[in-house]
Design an enzyme around this catalytic site. Structure first.
Site, PDB file in Angstrom:
ATOM      1  N   SER A 153      48.569  44.117  57.355  1.00 22.25           N
ATOM      2  CA  SER A 153      48.861  45.270  58.200  1.00 22.25           C
ATOM      3  C   SER A 153      47.906  46.421  57.884  1.00 22.25           C
ATOM      4  O   SER A 153      46.700  46.285  58.063  1.00 22.25           O
ATOM      5  CB  SER A 153      50.335  45.657  58.034  1.00 22.25           C
ATOM      6  OG  SER A 153      50.751  46.535  59.030  1.00 22.25           O
ATOM      7  N   ALA A 154      48.426  47.551  57.397  1.00 24.42           N
ATOM      8  CA  ALA A 154      47.533  48.634  56.999  1.00 24.42           C
ATOM      9  C   ALA A 154      46.569  48.170  55.909  1.00 24.42           C
ATOM     10  O   ALA A 154      45.403  48.580  55.872  1.00 24.42           O
ATOM     11  CB  ALA A 154      48.344  49.829  56.504  1.00 24.42           C
TER      12      ALA A 154
END
Length: 314
Positions: A153-154
């Site tokens: 994700s991030a």
């Protein structure tokens, strides 16, 4: 066509259905809420050694599996959580499993979080740790010619940007693992963003919250924020890209994989059908998480083996 959510993912959605929108709470409250999900991340595999320390002034957790040799291959892992709510604990079971399956040292990076520390703080920490590892400054017996980056994700965003930023450096990164990465903070207009905007855990509303925290007033088309907008994708490390079918980030991850491939890079892209964000972290309730972790371990083991062969004396 209605997409069927995997039964394991449906259980996860049911458990988390009452989670309030993130923009209705403080960052501290959201972090506390994330911490309550730790039992869902799965059992913590026993390894030979796990230690917390600093690398380049950045807190990290180092995982040494039973079969880690001297001059070991290494992957550097950047956790998810929208640059706001994740931490080393959230990623712990994932990194343990990957380290054991890859036969490599894992280094999980506790980078600075937004909104207290907006862009480029997290990226600066990610680059500092990666450069220190590649330059052999850690004292860990790492083979600097067999180093990879990974993240979800991030953290997948950070891994992708680090791979771009360091592609001309020596020693080179040998692989990048991008697990449902954020690749374009400037838009929420892909078909998967529209289809899974709500009701599948990671909502577009929460994405806007994360992006605002991290990007702040920065230009979201900056390729250090949005690696998919980098006009030159040539000469990147080989990549493994994992996506979930019912994840709003699905399309931008797969489009980035396609763009890297079209630029001449070796890319393996795998979509897990029926899975939602952040399934790879949820090894205690979603079996595909454990399948994905084994896949990542196998991909890294292969990449490290190929790198070792390429630098072996004739």
């Amino acid at each position: 066509m209605v997409v069927a959510v995997h039964p394991d993912a449906r259980k996860f959605l049911d458990i988390t259905a009452a989670t309030p929108p993130l923009d209705t709470q403080t960052a501290e409250q959201n972090r506390a809420g994330t911490a309550r999900s730790l039992p869902l991340t799965g059992d913590r595999r026993e390894l030979a050694e796990v230690q917390d320390r600093l690398i380049a002034g950045v807190p990290v957790r180092i995982y040494v599996p039973f079969d880690a040799p001297s001059q070991a291959p290494t992957f550097i892992f950047f956790h998810g959580g929208g640059w706001t709510v994740g931490d080393l604990e959230l990623a712990d079971s994932t990194v343990r499993d990957i380290a054991a399956d890859a036969g490599a040292i894992g280094i999980s990076v506790d980078y600075r979080l937004a909104p207290e520390n907006p862009f480029p703080a997290a990226l600066e920490d990610a680059l500092a740790v990666t450069r220190s590892v590649l330059l052999g400054e850690t004292g860990l017996g790492i083979d600097s010619h067999r180093v990879a980056v990974a993240g979800d994700s991030a953290g997948g965003n950070l891994a992708a940007v680090v791979a771009q930023q360091l592609r001309g450096d020596q020693p080179r990164l040998v692989h990048q693992v991008l697990i449902y990465p954020v690749t374009d903070l400037s838009s929420l207009e892909t078909p998967s963003h529209r289809e899974f905007a709500d009701g599948h855990f990671l909502t577009n509303r929460n994405l806007r919250y994360f992006y605002s925290n991290y990007a702040g007033k920065a230009d979201r088309t900056d390729h250090r924020l949005s690696p998919a907008l980098q006009p030159d994708l040539a000469d990147l490390p080989p990549a493994t890209v994992i996506t979930g079918e019912c994840d709003p980030l699905r399309d931008e991850g797969e489009l980035y994989a396609q763009a890297m491939s079209e630029a001449g890079n070796r890319v393996t892209a795998v979509r897990f059908m029926g899975e939602v964000h952040p399934f790879v972290s949820m090894g205690g309730i979603i079996e595909d998480a454990n399948v994905a972790r084994r896949l990542v371990g196998a991909q890294l083991r292969s990449a490290f083996g190929s790198a070792n062969h390429s630098i072996a004396p004739a």
